[in-house]
Motif scaffolding. Structure first.
Motif, short mmCIF file in Angstrom:
data_model
loop_
_atom_site.label_atom_id
_atom_site.label_comp_id
_atom_site.label_asym_id
_atom_site.label_seq_id
_atom_site.Cartn_x
_atom_site.Cartn_y
_atom_site.Cartn_z
N ILE A 12 0.84 -1.20 0.00
CA ILE A 12 0.00 0.00 0.00
C ILE A 12 0.88 1.25 0.00
N ALA A 13 1.96 1.21 0.78
CA ALA A 13 2.89 2.34 0.82
C ALA A 13 3.52 2.57 -0.55
N ALA A 14 3.83 1.48 -1.24
CA ALA A 14 4.42 1.60 -2.58
C ALA A 14 3.44 2.26 -3.54
N LEU A 18 3.24 6.69 -5.42
CA LEU A 18 2.98 7.21 -6.77
C LEU A 18 2.35 8.60 -6.72
N LEU A 19 1.75 8.95 -5.57
CA LEU A 19 1.14 10.27 -5.44
C LEU A 19 2.18 11.39 -5.41
N VAL A 20 3.44 11.00 -5.29
CA VAL A 20 4.50 12.00 -5.41
C VAL A 20 4.41 12.70 -6.76
N VAL A 21 3.97 11.96 -7.77
CA VAL A 21 3.81 12.56 -9.11
C VAL A 21 2.80 13.69 -9.05
N ASN A 22 1.69 13.47 -8.34
CA ASN A 22 0.69 14.52 -8.19
C ASN A 22 1.28 15.75 -7.52
N GLU A 34 -0.61 20.80 -2.74
CA GLU A 34 0.22 19.86 -1.98
C GLU A 34 -0.43 19.50 -0.64
N ARG A 35 -0.88 20.50 0.09
CA ARG A 35 -1.48 20.23 1.39
C ARG A 35 -2.79 19.46 1.25
N THR A 36 -3.60 19.86 0.27
CA THR A 36 -4.87 19.15 0.03
C THR A 36 -4.62 17.70 -0.32
N LEU A 37 -3.60 17.45 -1.14
CA LEU A 37 -3.25 16.10 -1.53
C LEU A 37 -2.80 15.27 -0.33
N ALA A 38 -1.98 15.88 0.52
CA ALA A 38 -1.50 15.17 1.71
C ALA A 38 -2.65 14.83 2.66
#
Length: 266
Positions: A12-14, A18-22, A34-38
Motif C-alpha cells: 500500500i505504501a508503494a 505514486l502520489l508524489v507525481v501529483n 500539496e497540502r490538500t493532496l496530503a
C-alpha cells in the motif's frame, strides 16, 4: 487461484508513493494542492482502514440494529457532503438532502437486496452496506450538482422569476424550468458513466469481484444491477432535494425570497 492476493502494508505504501507525481505536478504548475493532496491521502487511508476494521465484527454479528445504525451514519455523512459541495445554501438544505438520500439511496438499496437480489435476510450486511455505499457515493454527486444548479439559477435569475410571478404564475410554474434543468444536471454524471462502462472503463465493483474470484459474467451482472440502482437513486434523490430547496426560496404567500439564498465563502 480463487481469491484475491493478500496485500501487505508495504505494498500500500508503494502504491501511495505514486502520489508524489501529483505533488510534483502541483509544485511545477503552482497549483497549491500539496497540502490538500496530503490531507486527502491521510484521510483516505485512515477512513478505509477504519471501515475495514469495523465491518469485520459487523459482518460477524449480523445484527439488524447495528446494520441500521451504520446505514443511518452513512446517509447522514453523505447528506452533509452533498450540501457542502454546493456553492450556495438555503435554510433547511441539510434536512432536505438527508430526506432525499434516505428515500433515493436507502430505498433503492433495500429494493436491491430485498426484491431484486432477494437476500435472506434483506439486511444482510455483506450486501446492503456495500450497495448502499456505492449508491450514496454517486447519488450525493448528483444531488450536489442539482442543488448548486437550482440555487444558482434562482439567485441569478431572480428578475425573471419575479416577472413570471407578477404575471400570475404559481411558484411551481415560475421555477419548474429551473427544477428540470437542475435534475438534468444532476443526472448527467451517472448517464455518462453508463454510456462508457465496459468500453472505456471497468467499474470498481466489477473489478473488485473479479479480483475476488467471481466469474466475469456474474461480476458484470452485479455491476449492471448497481448501475441501474444508482441511476434510479440519483434521479429520485436529486428530484426530491431540488424540489424541497426551491420550496424554501418561496414564502407562504408564494413570493420569491432570494435573500434566503446565501453564497458560501471561498
Amino acid at each position: 487461484m480463487t481469491g484475491p492476493i493478500p496485500l501487505a502494508p508495504w505494498q500500500i505504501a508503494a502504491a501511495a508513493s505514486l502520489l508524489v507525481v501529483n505533488g510534483l505536478i502541483s509544485v511545477w504548475l503552482r497549483l497549491g494542492l500539496e497540502r490538500t493532496l496530503a490531507v486527502a491521502t491521510v484521510r483516505s487511508v485512515a477512513q478505509l482502514a477504519f471501515l475495514g476494521l469495523i465491518l469485520e465484527p459487523v459482518f460477524r454479528a449480523g445484527s439488524p440494529w447495528l446494520v441500521g445504525a451504520i446505514c443511518v451514519v452513512m446517509i447522514t455523512f453523505a447528506a452533509h457532503a452533498a450540501v457542502q459541495r454546493s456553492s450556495r445554501t438555503v435554510a433547511g438544505l441539510f434536512p432536505s438532502s438527508l430526506l432525499a438520500l434516505a428515500i433515493g439511496g436507502g430505498g433503492t438499496a433495500v429494493l436491491g437486496t430485498a426484491a431484486i437480489v432477494q437476500v435472506e435476510p434483506w439486511w444482510e450486511p455483506r450486501y446492503l452496506i456495500p450497495m448502499l455505499g456505492m449508491i450514496l457515493g454517486n447519488g450525493l454527486t448528483g444531488i450536489s450538482l442539482g442543488l448548486d444548479r437550482s440555487l444558482q439559477q434562482m439567485d441569478e435569475g431572480r428578475d425573471r422569476i419575479d416577472a413570471l410571478l407578477a404575471f400570475g404564475a404559481t411558484p411551481w410554474e415560475a421555477s419548474g424550468g429551473v427544477a428540470g434543468e437542475a435534475v438534468r444536471t444532476g443526472m448527467i454524471p451517472i448517464l455518462n458513466s453508463m454510456t462508457v462502462v465496459g468500453i472505456v472503463m471497468i467499474p470498481g465493483m466489477m473489478t473488485g469481484q473479479i479480483l475476488g474470484g467471481t466469474p466475469p459474467v456474474q461480476a458484470a451482472l452485479y455491476q449492471m444491477l448497481i448501475l441501474f440502482l444508482i441511476a434510479a437513486a440519483t434521479a429520485i434523490g436529486t428530484l426530491v432535494s431540488v424540489l424541497l430547496s426551491l420550496r424554501s426560496v418561496f414564502d407562504e404567500a408564494g413570493r420569491l425570497r432570494p435573500e434566503r439564498i446565501t453564497r458560501r465563502a471561498g
